[in-house]
Design an enzyme around this catalytic site. Sequence first.
Site, PDB file in Angstrom:
ATOM      1  N   ARG A 177       0.845  -1.203   0.000  1.00 43.42           N
ATOM      2  CA  ARG A 177       0.000   0.000   0.000  1.00 43.42           C
ATOM      3  C   ARG A 177       0.878   1.250   0.000  1.00 43.42           C
ATOM      4  O   ARG A 177       1.518   1.569   0.999  1.00 43.42           O
ATOM      5  CB  ARG A 177      -0.933   0.020   1.213  1.00 43.42           C
ATOM      6  CG  ARG A 177      -1.796   1.294   1.254  1.00 43.42           C
ATOM      7  CD  ARG A 177      -3.008   1.183   2.151  1.00 43.42           C
ATOM      8  NE  ARG A 177      -2.699   1.138   3.566  1.00 43.42           N
ATOM      9  CZ  ARG A 177      -3.607   1.281   4.538  1.00 43.42           C
ATOM     10  NH1 ARG A 177      -4.883   1.473   4.235  1.00 43.42           N
ATOM     11  NH2 ARG A 177      -3.247   1.198   5.801  1.00 43.42           N
ATOM     12  N   ASP A 185      -4.069   3.301  14.196  1.00 40.05           N
ATOM     13  CA  ASP A 185      -3.218   3.841  13.144  1.00 40.05           C
ATOM     14  C   ASP A 185      -3.775   5.209  12.769  1.00 40.05           C
ATOM     15  O   ASP A 185      -4.628   5.755  13.469  1.00 40.05           O
ATOM     16  CB  ASP A 185      -3.106   2.883  11.954  1.00 40.05           C
ATOM     17  CG  ASP A 185      -4.421   2.699  11.200  1.00 40.05           C
ATOM     18  OD1 ASP A 185      -5.412   3.378  11.527  1.00 40.05           O
ATOM     19  OD2 ASP A 185      -4.455   1.876  10.271  1.00 40.05           O
TER      20      ASP A 185
END
Length: 539
Positions: A166, A446
């Site tokens: 990613r 996160d």
Amino acid sequence: MNSKPNQLPGVEITGIASQQDEILTPEALQFVVDLERRFGPKRRELLAARTARQLRLEAGEKPDFLPQTAEIRSAKWTVSPLPADLLDRRVEITGPVDRKMVINALNSGASVYMADFEDANTPTWSNLIEGHVNLKDAVRKTITYSDPASGKAYKLNDKLAVMLVRPRGWHLPEKHVIVDGRPMSGSLFDFGLFFWHNAKEQLARGTGPYFYLPKMESHLEARLWNDVFLHSQETLRIKRGTIKATVLIETILAAFEMDEILYELREHSSGLNAGRWDYIFSFIKKFANDAADVLPDRGKVTMATHFMSSYAKLLIKTCHHREVHGMGGMSAYIPNKRDVDLNKISMDQVRADKEREASIGHDGTWVAHPGLVAIAKEVFDKYMPKANQIDRKLEDFHATAADLLTVPKGDITEAGLRQNIAVGLGYLESWLRGIGCVPLFNLMEDAATAEISRAQLWQWIHHNAKMSDGRTITLELCLKTIDEELAKAQQAVGEAQFKASRYNDAASILRDLIQSPRFVDFLTLPAYDRLDVVGKAAS
């Protein structure tokens, strides 16, 4: 071409990191700089379109399915066939690209490891360079690690997860690479370096260059990625359609363009993923100025709420109609070895979440910790005996714009307020030290979950939201609570560690975010400015 990367005309490299020369070879740098020069202007145009769309939303426009692309939605088409190693994705583990994590994730028993340069990674220069070294070694199966504290040695098993990478979203710059006077795109930097170094090696080893694409807001942004893929494959003389990419549907606007996003990437698509945490954040952000769209405590905004359930089912239906995977998202709960009772509660939550995903038709799910792979796999093995359940078409399900925009009901509480502040402080402090994924309060946080926390604070303040005890949430109350939570953190870690920490910087950023007259799009942008120029968090 000059032999040193920073001698490329029009290019300045401002970062310094060990093993930099291994990754930023003249050829690799030339490749990513060419990507920036070709596609950077379109990227900036699309970011300007985001800003214009936001102004229309603030003026009262509401999202809807696009009339100009109705033919794409109604037409009969499917994405290109998937490679064999992407047919079964029942459990995907996600995490940053530090060396130990890469080895543990690949060894975890998951079907897929999503190596994350985005929300689980602080983009310090050293993190980025080391991450690319780690993935390069992992692709070649030469990666090892010796823990300096314990002396424990880590190496790869025979059976490994399939790697997906990613890159950062379109909005994030890479300030350590200046191209023609501008910081280049973090997306193109991350994608380009990995692709250049590893695509041919992966193909030689029976897999391929596979990616996750984050934070998109329209099918035109997917079209740009498709153009990048076509050019990159042609440059390396790799067969068109070799790249496969799964798009995270993690913005409320992208939810209205899922068919169109798949269509733009149809040669390169490996499906969509329900990125729930960023999706909730996006809902708050896009409608931040509308008092009718104020959300309750983060803990009340579950996948069982109507707007979240509708989004997940629409994603599955859309993907399965186009013969591709509709992936589930992340449960934030993580194992707790120190508290047996709390651990049981957490594992029960994870199991229930995965049962919900498997039962409604998802083709796989995410976990953030190796200790959760077995639970997720057990659930999906029960509900999904085949490689996927793309044959479940959800023909009887229909979602309207109203379904996707229904605001869930629920209380706003002092506990919710304090949790948002504590999470905002704790995550930002960790991020500024170069750690982009951190366990807090038995949850793995996160950037996406931290974004929800600070976004809710802004929303509650600016709409004078009432807590369940009748008090109004004011800026003064939030600033006072920030000070109180800072004092708790100081007491918890001790005076010496607190002085060496980034808590005061984190508090400064959080204060700025919640008292800004306009909603700040991403907390990682002002936080990025607090990382020093060579990419190492200042002490």
